[in-house]
Design an enzyme around this catalytic site. Sequence first.
Site, PDB file in Angstrom:
ATOM      1  N   THR A   1      51.592   5.609  -1.984  1.00  0.00           N
ATOM      2  CA  THR A   1      51.853   5.400  -0.365  1.00  0.00           C
ATOM      3  C   THR A   1      51.049   6.769   0.073  1.00  0.00           C
ATOM      4  O   THR A   1      51.204   7.578  -0.255  1.00  0.00           O
ATOM      5  CB  THR A   1      53.272   5.211  -0.203  1.00  0.00           C
ATOM      6  OG1 THR A   1      53.917   4.084  -0.638  1.00  0.00           O
ATOM      7  CG2 THR A   1      53.502   5.548   1.397  1.00  0.00           C
TER       8      THR A   1
ATOM      9  N   ARG B   1      59.086  -8.728   1.510  1.00  0.00           N
ATOM     10  CA  ARG B   1      59.674  -7.460   1.671  1.00  0.00           C
ATOM     11  C   ARG B   1      58.803  -6.349   2.509  1.00  0.00           C
ATOM     12  O   ARG B   1      57.778  -6.185   2.246  1.00  0.00           O
ATOM     13  CB  ARG B   1      60.040  -6.855   0.047  1.00  0.00           C
ATOM     14  CG  ARG B   1      60.733  -5.564   0.252  1.00  0.00           C
ATOM     15  CD  ARG B   1      59.670  -4.425   0.062  1.00  0.00           C
ATOM     16  NE  ARG B   1      60.401  -2.994  -0.342  1.00  0.00           N
ATOM     17  CZ  ARG B   1      59.777  -1.904  -0.353  1.00  0.00           C
ATOM     18  NH1 ARG B   1      58.407  -1.866  -0.075  1.00  0.00           N
ATOM     19  NH2 ARG B   1      60.564  -0.967  -0.760  1.00  0.00           N
ATOM     20  N   VAL B   2      59.469  -5.509   3.318  1.00  0.00           N
ATOM     21  CA  VAL B   2      58.975  -4.636   4.193  1.00  0.00           C
ATOM     22  C   VAL B   2      59.834  -3.327   3.642  1.00  0.00           C
ATOM     23  O   VAL B   2      60.871  -3.426   4.031  1.00  0.00           O
ATOM     24  CB  VAL B   2      59.080  -4.812   5.478  1.00  0.00           C
ATOM     25  CG1 VAL B   2      58.413  -3.565   6.222  1.00  0.00           C
ATOM     26  CG2 VAL B   2      58.145  -6.115   5.776  1.00  0.00           C
ATOM     27  N   GLY B   3      59.087  -2.227   3.449  1.00  0.00           N
ATOM     28  CA  GLY B   3      59.531  -0.812   3.051  1.00  0.00           C
ATOM     29  C   GLY B   3      59.816  -0.118   4.431  1.00  0.00           C
ATOM     30  O   GLY B   3      59.826  -0.539   5.530  1.00  0.00           O
ATOM     31  N   ASP B   4      59.923   1.257   4.054  1.00  0.00           N
ATOM     32  CA  ASP B   4      60.327   2.375   5.148  1.00  0.00           C
ATOM     33  C   ASP B   4      59.068   2.629   5.873  1.00  0.00           C
ATOM     34  O   ASP B   4      59.148   3.210   7.059  1.00  0.00           O
ATOM     35  CB  ASP B   4      60.915   3.520   4.577  1.00  0.00           C
ATOM     36  CG  ASP B   4      59.829   4.127   3.343  1.00  0.00           C
ATOM     37  OD1 ASP B   4      59.367   3.457   2.400  1.00  0.00           O
ATOM     38  OD2 ASP B   4      59.831   5.269   3.653  1.00  0.00           O
TER      39      ASP B   4
ATOM     40  N   THR C   1      57.510   9.041   1.330  1.00  0.00           N
ATOM     41  CA  THR C   1      57.043   8.210   0.323  1.00  0.00           C
ATOM     42  C   THR C   1      58.172   8.115  -0.961  1.00  0.00           C
ATOM     43  O   THR C   1      58.398   9.460  -1.333  1.00  0.00           O
ATOM     44  CB  THR C   1      55.556   8.890  -0.424  1.00  0.00           C
ATOM     45  OG1 THR C   1      55.625   8.244  -1.721  1.00  0.00           O
ATOM     46  CG2 THR C   1      55.968  10.468  -0.321  1.00  0.00           C
ATOM     47  N   GLY C   2      58.397   7.137  -1.084  1.00  0.00           N
ATOM     48  CA  GLY C   2      59.641   6.653  -2.030  1.00  0.00           C
ATOM     49  C   GLY C   2      60.043   5.428  -2.217  1.00  0.00           C
ATOM     50  O   GLY C   2      59.361   4.348  -1.591  1.00  0.00           O
ATOM     51  N   TRP C   3      61.244   5.405  -2.653  1.00  0.00           N
ATOM     52  CA  TRP C   3      62.038   4.071  -2.601  1.00  0.00           C
ATOM     53  C   TRP C   3      62.400   3.508  -1.362  1.00  0.00           C
ATOM     54  O   TRP C   3      63.602   4.309  -0.754  1.00  0.00           O
ATOM     55  CB  TRP C   3      63.025   4.364  -3.622  1.00  0.00           C
ATOM     56  CG  TRP C   3      63.626   2.828  -4.159  1.00  0.00           C
ATOM     57  CD1 TRP C   3      63.470   1.776  -3.599  1.00  0.00           C
ATOM     58  CD2 TRP C   3      64.583   2.649  -5.278  1.00  0.00           C
ATOM     59  NE1 TRP C   3      63.943   0.534  -4.309  1.00  0.00           N
ATOM     60  CE2 TRP C   3      64.771   1.269  -5.583  1.00  0.00           C
ATOM     61  CE3 TRP C   3      65.102   3.769  -6.363  1.00  0.00           C
ATOM     62  CZ2 TRP C   3      65.595   0.699  -6.601  1.00  0.00           C
ATOM     63  CZ3 TRP C   3      65.783   3.077  -7.319  1.00  0.00           C
ATOM     64  CH2 TRP C   3      66.137   1.588  -7.373  1.00  0.00           C
TER      65      TRP C   3
END
Length: 331
Positions: free
Chosen positions: A185, A213-216, A235-237
């Site tokens: 990312t 799915r959408v992340g942060d 940047t991460g989980w």
Amino acid sequence: MLLPAAPALAAEPVLVIHGGAGVIRADLDPAQERDARAALERALRAGHAVLAAGGPALDAVQAAIVVLEDDPSFNAGHGAVFTHDGYNELDAALMDGATLRAGAVAGVRRVKNPIALARAVMERSRHVMLTGAGAEAFAQEVGTELVDPAYFRTERRWKQLQKALRDEAGGQAYVDTPPAQYTGTVGAVALDRAGRLAAGTSTGGMTNKRYGRVGDAPIIGAGTYANAVCAVSGTGWGEFYIRTAAAHDICARVAYLRQPVAAAADAVINAAIPKLGGDGGAIALAADGSIALPFNTDGMHRGWIGADGVPHVAIFADETLPLPAAADAAE
């Protein structure tokens, strides 16, 4: 409670970037490492050119991220990871700290530079976030470049998906074992000569993700946030960054608790998120020019550039990255 006002004049323009936490040294061969470092330097120079010319932080952030989106070294744009169904679905967000304007897109498959579309959403629509086919219809209306989905395919990312599918078929929960899926990312934060801050993030999400799915990254306050005193790109989980409102929490600590940006970022990235079971990193920049680059993985592609135009980049955790003179931060 009112936010503290930004300083009347910035000390010096600064640009900080990342190309993703979760780096595993053994997974990078010498050529990949060389290419990633070169791309980070190109991105820093692109953003610095904007700042050196007196341009706004928002333009510098976008310029840097476009370079990273176009480089296959990172999980964004051309190098994005694949979904379970074999697509590349891209997310991005951009925020202007001076005005709190923001734009974001999620789940787009044909937008060459999602950060450019996020900018268009911010400036040319009444909305903050657009998704999927609707976002691409808006892109056509405003002239944002669209490409054939095949543009995003890289053999490296395709092989990662095939491995994930084999693991899944064999009963291994690959989808639940970061950091391998989210490495790459990209993001940037900048401070311009007028003391304005901005933040942006772009990503392909997680390998083998399902169900849209959408992340942060495109969620304002989770993976991307900027106000008058602080700018953050994470940047991460992503699920854990959403649950902790990570980017906003860092800036809130700077604004309301008067914490140095390093302490604020550390409290969120290296304490709050791991406490819940997540991991990753972030870049954070305060209005006084101090920066923080915390992460809790084996590495994070990262770098910064100041008024002198000299890029500083690093990848692995054991690399020491010099910080700006104004910074009282530590990695």
